[in-house]
Enzyme design. Structure first.
Site, PDB file in Angstrom:
ATOM      1  N   HIS A 142       0.815  -1.222   0.000  1.00 16.82           N
ATOM      2  CA  HIS A 142       0.000   0.000   0.000  1.00 16.82           C
ATOM      3  C   HIS A 142       0.848   1.272   0.000  1.00 16.82           C
ATOM      4  O   HIS A 142       0.339   2.347  -0.345  1.00 16.82           O
ATOM      5  CB  HIS A 142      -0.918   0.039   1.225  1.00 16.82           C
ATOM      6  CG  HIS A 142      -2.005  -0.983   1.215  1.00 16.82           C
ATOM      7  ND1 HIS A 142      -2.833  -1.179   0.138  1.00 16.82           N
ATOM      8  CD2 HIS A 142      -2.396  -1.885   2.158  1.00 16.82           C
ATOM      9  CE1 HIS A 142      -3.692  -2.153   0.420  1.00 16.82           C
ATOM     10  NE2 HIS A 142      -3.444  -2.598   1.629  1.00 16.82           N
ATOM     11  N   HIS A 184      -6.272  -7.134  -0.355  1.00  9.48           N
ATOM     12  CA  HIS A 184      -6.414  -5.716  -0.671  1.00  9.48           C
ATOM     13  C   HIS A 184      -5.619  -5.366  -1.930  1.00  9.48           C
ATOM     14  O   HIS A 184      -4.570  -5.941  -2.187  1.00  9.48           O
ATOM     15  CB  HIS A 184      -5.926  -4.847   0.494  1.00  9.48           C
ATOM     16  CG  HIS A 184      -6.608  -5.130   1.792  1.00  9.48           C
ATOM     17  ND1 HIS A 184      -6.061  -5.970   2.747  1.00  9.48           N
ATOM     18  CD2 HIS A 184      -7.788  -4.702   2.286  1.00  9.48           C
ATOM     19  CE1 HIS A 184      -6.883  -6.034   3.780  1.00  9.48           C
ATOM     20  NE2 HIS A 184      -7.935  -5.288   3.518  1.00  9.48           N
TER      21      HIS A 184
END
Length: 692
Positions: A142, A184
Site C-alpha cells: 500500500h 487488498h
C-alpha cells in the site's frame, strides 16, 4: 548467467526478530502485530521447514535504493520517526496518515523489511538460491511514493523490483512479474510501475464496487497501465467477500497464466498477503492453505521457478502460519493432493474474469476467446464461507500431511451470462442512504409544480420509495455543472444511461430519461480545481471540484440544466456511486429515499450549502446553492470544505486532469459556444496548475 544458474541453490528463508520491534506505541492490540512473524516461524520450525531452508538474516536497505520508488521526504520521515526528537509528535503524525502507527522500533523494522526483500531477490536472481521467502514486516504494497498507508511504510516489493532492473542489470533480469494475492489492492505497487512495460503487475483483490480498502477506483479492471506500460497492469477485482480456491484458480487459469506465458518473466515476485485466507478477520475470503499451495505451484512453470515471496498481510495467526508453511513446502518440492469435490467459482467472479479478458484482449490476444461454457457456478455462499468471517484463530484446520501428487483442478465447460456486470462503487453505502432523508410533504401534489417555502416548524416524514419520485418529478431545479457534465452528451449519460466518448465505464441513467427542459450558462464566484488522483470513469488524473467558499475574485463557468428534483437526485446518486445492478435480477437498484428533498432545498437556500451526512465521506457530498434563475434554485454538487483543507495540507492529492477528461471539459465549453478552443484550454490549464 542467471538463467544458467537458476537450478542451483536451495530455498532461502529470511526471518529476523528485529522486525518484531515495530509495534503499537502503547501496547494495544492491532491486526498487524509482531506475533504474526513469530507464529509463522514456530509453524515452519514444527513442520521441519526451517531445517531444510537456507536461513538468512535481515539487512537494512540503503536510502539510495529506497529512493528509486519513494520520495526523499518520505525516506527522511521513516528514518527519523523512531528518534527521540519525534517522541512528542510521533502519534500525531501517524494519525494524519491512513491506517498507520509508529513506535521506537518502526524505523529499523521498515529499513530491514525493504532491505530483506532486496537481499533475497538478489540471491534468487543471481542463482545462489532457487527461490526464497522473506518473512518481513511492516508490509509494503500500500505504501506510495510519498506516503505510508495501510500498515505499510516502504513498498518492499517495489523497491526490490526496481533494484533488480536498474541497479543489478548484470544479473540479466529484464522482465519481472509481480503477483499480488493479498486481499487488498496493491495500490502503491500499481502506481510505481503503471507506465513500465518491464513489470507486469497482477493484483487479485476484493473491490466490492470500490468500497473495500483502500477504496480507490483505480483497483478496477479498467486500469490497465498507460503509455508504454499499457496492458502491463492487470486487476481482478472481486465484487464481494467469500471468494475462495475456485475463484482464484479460475483467475489464474483464465487471466494470469496465459498472460504470464506470453510475457515470459525472468523472475516472479509475490506480494504474499494471506488475508484472503479462510478465517482472516479483515479479508472475509476463503482460500485454504492447499489453495495457496496450488496457486504457487501453477507459477513454478515460469521464470525457471525463480520465485521470491515477500510477506504482506494476513491477520489470523493460525491461517497465515498454515498457508506460509504450505507454500514453503511447494518451493521445497514437496508434493500434495488437492481434493476439492465442489470446485465452483461464484457467478460474479466468472463475470469479472470475462470483463478483465475483454479489457485486455487487444493487448494480449491470448485472452481473445470467450470463457468456457456450461461451467458449474454458484450464486450463494456455503455455510463454511459464512462462518469464515468470524476471524477466530481456530477456524482453520491444520494442513494435511503432504501425500501423492498435485491434482490440478480444471474448470469444466459451462454457460455464462452474456451480460457482464459493470463494476460499481460504494455498494455498502446503499443501506445507509436508503433511509437517509426526511422530506416535508405537507403540500398537496398540485402545490409542488415549483419549489415551495417550507417553514422550520413543518412536520417531516420520509416519503415512501415510489411516492418521493412521483412528488419530486414535479419539482424543477437548475443543475449547474462545472466538470465533464458541461458537455451535454456526457451529462445525458447520467439521464439516459450509457457512456460518451472518452468514458471507461457506462452510467446507469435516471429513472426519468427525459432530456433537460432548458440549458444556459453563467459564471459563479467559486474556485475551480482538480483533485484526487484517478477514477474508474476517466482513469489516472484529477477531476473537477468547486471550492465551496465564495470568492468574488473567481469566475468559474457552469453549464446549467433545467431538470426535475427526481433527476437531480439520480445524478447525485450516480456521482457518489450509490447505484448498483442486482446480479440475480439484472435490474438497477438505487437508494429508496432522496438525498435532496424540499426540506433540504429550503435549508440550502438559506444556508448556501448542505453537507449530506449519510454520504459525508463521498467525493460529491456537498450540495451548494448558487442563487436562482427564473425563480428556480440553482444547485451543484462538490466536495465539503474539509476536503479542500485536506488538499491544501497535501493529505488529499491535487492532480491535473487526464487528457481525455480535459478534452471533455473543453468540448463542453466550446460546443456551448461560451469559449473558443484556445480560451477553453487556457481556462482548464489555469485551474489545473494554480495552487489552492
Amino acid at each position: 548467467m542467471a538463467a544458467a544458474m537458476a537450478a542451483a541453490g536451495g530455498v532461502g528463508l529470511l526471518y529476523d526478530e528485529r522486525m518484531c520491534a515495530h509495534a503499537t506505541p502503547d501496547g494495544e492490540d492491532h491486526p498487524e502485530k509482531p506475533e504474526r512473524l513469530r507464529a509463522i516461524w514456530r509453524k515452519l520450525s514444527a513442520d521441519g521447514v526451517v531445517s531444510r531452508c537456507m536461513i538468512m538474516k535481515a539487512k537494512e536497505a540503503e536510502d539510495k535504493h529506497i529512493a528509486s520508488v519513494h520520495s526523499k521526504n518520505h525516506i527522511k520521515l521513516i528514518r527519523s520517526i523512531s528518534s527521540k526528537e519525534y517522541d512528542s509528535r510521533r502519534n500525531k503524525i501517524a494519525k494524519r496518515l491512513n491506517s498507520i502507527y509508529f513506535n521506537k522500533g518502526s524505523s529499523e523494522s521498515a529499513f530491514l523489511a525493504a532491505g530483506s526483500v532486496i537481499e533475497v531477490a538478489e540471491k534468487v536472481a543471481a542463482g545462489e538460491l532457487r527461490s526464497a521467502i522473506a518473512l518481513v514486516r511492516p508490509p509494503g504494497h500500500h505504501a506510495e511514493h510519498n506516503e505510508a498507508m495501510g500498515f505499510c511504510l516502504f513498498n518492499n516489493v517495489a523497491v526490490a523490483a526496481d533494484y533488480l532492473l536498474n541497479e543489478r542489470a548484470d544479473l540479466g533480469i529484464k522482465k519481472i512479474l509481480i503477483v499480488d494475492w493479498d486481499v487488498h489492492h496493491g495500490n502503491g505497487t500499481q502506481k510505481m510501475f503503471y507506465d513500465d512495460p518491464r513489470v507486469l503487475f497482477f493484483s487479485v483483490h476484493r473491490f466490492d464496487y470500490g468500497s473495500f480498502y483502500p477504496a480507490e477506483g483505480d483497483a478496477s479492471y479498467c486500469f490497465i497501465g498507460e503509455g508504454a506500460g499499457k496492458g502491463y497492469n492487470i486487476n481482478v477485482p472481486w465484487e464481494h467477500g467469500r471468494c475462495g480456491d475456485a475463484d482464484y484458480i479460475a483467475a489464474w487459469d483464465h487471466v494470469l497464466l496465459p498472460v504470464a506465458e506470453a510475457f515470459d518473466p525472468d523472475i516472479i515476485l509475490v506480494s504474499a498477503g494471506f488475508d484472503a485466507a479462510l478465517g482472516d478477520p479483515l479479508g472475509g475470503c476463503c482460500i485454504t492453505p492447499n489453495g495457496y499451495a496450488l496457486l504457487l505451484t501453477k507459477l513454478l512453470g515460469f521464470a525457471q521457478g525463480r520465485i521470491v515471496m515477500a510477506l504482506e498481510g494476513g491477520y489470523n495467526l493460525r491461517s497465515i502460519a498454515n498457508s506460509v508453511s504450505a507454500c514453503a513446502k511447494v518451493l521445497l518440492g514437496d508434493k500434495f493432493r488437492y481434493d476439492a469435490p465442489d470446485m465452483q467459482p461464484f457467478e460474479s467472479s466468472w463475470r469479472v474474469i470475462q470483463a478483465v479478458r475483454d479489457e485486455l484482449k487487444t493487448l494480449w490476444p491470448v485472452l481473445s476467446s470467450r470463457l468456457p461454457e456450461n461451467v458449474s457456478l454458484r450464486s450463494r455462499p456455503t455455510q463454511t464461507e459464512l462462518y469464515s468471517s468470524s476471524g477466530s484463530e481456530s477456524d482453520v484446520e491444520e494442513l494435511p500431511d503432504a501425500i501423492a501428487s498435485v491434482n490440478f483442478i480444471q474448470i469444466t465447460d459451462g454457460v455464462i451470462s452474456e451480460s457482464l456486470s459493470r463494476l460499481r462503487l460504494d455498494e455498502d453505502k446503499i443501506a445507509t442512504t436508503a433511509t437517509s432523508s426526511n422530506i416535508t410533504v405537507e403540500q398537496s401534489p398540485a402545490d409542488l409544480a415549483e419549489p415551495q417555502n417550507v417553514g422550520s416548524t413543518a412536520v417531516s416524514k420520509e416519503i415512501p420509495s415510489l411516492s418521493w419520485r412521483s412528488e419530486l418529478s414535479k419539482v424543477y431545479v437548475w443543475y449547474a455543472s462545472f466538470g465533464s457534465n458541461m458537455w451535454t452528451p456526457r451529462f445525458l449519460c447520467y439521464i439516459q444511461g450509457g457512456k460518451a466518448e472518452g468514458m471507461n465505464i457506462p452510467c446507469f441513467g435516471s429513472h426519468d430519461p427525459s432530456p433537460p427542459c432548458g440549458t444556459m450558462w453563467k459564471t459563479v464566484p467559486h474556485r475551480l480545481f482538480f483533485g484526487r488522483s484517478s477514477t474508474p470513469c476517466w482513469g489516472i488524473g484529477g477531476v473537477a471540484f468547486l471550492n465551496p467558499e465564495i470568492n468574488d475574485s473567481e469566475n468559474s463557468y457552469v453549464c446549467m440544466y433545467k431538470i426535475t428534483l427526481e433527476q437531480f437526485n439520480d445524478v447525485l446518486f450516480q456521482e457518489n456511486r450509490l447505484v448498483k445492478e442486482n446480479n440475480e435480477s439484472g435490474k438497477t437498484e438505487s437508494p429508496n429515499s432522496p438525498l435532496i428533498g424540499l426540506s433540504e432545498i429550503e435549508f440550502v437556500s438559506s444556508n448556501k450549502a448542505v453537507h449530506l451526512a449519510p454520504i459525508k465521506d463521498s467525493w460529491y457530498s456537498n450540495v451548494l446553492y448558487l442563487g436562482e434563475e427564473d425563480k428556480l434554485p440553482i444547485l451543484t454538487m462538490t466536495c465539503p470544505s474539509s476536503d479542500v483543507e485536506r488538499c491544501k495540507s497535501g493529505e488529499l492529492p491535487l492532480s491535473p486532469p487526464s487528457k481525455t477528461y480535459a478534452t471533455t471539459l473543453i468540448k463542453g465549453l466550446v460546443e456551448g459556444k461560451h469559449l473558443d478552443s484556445d480560451a477553453a484550454t487556457s481556462y482548464i490549464n489555469a485551474a489545473a496548475t494554480r495552487g489552492l
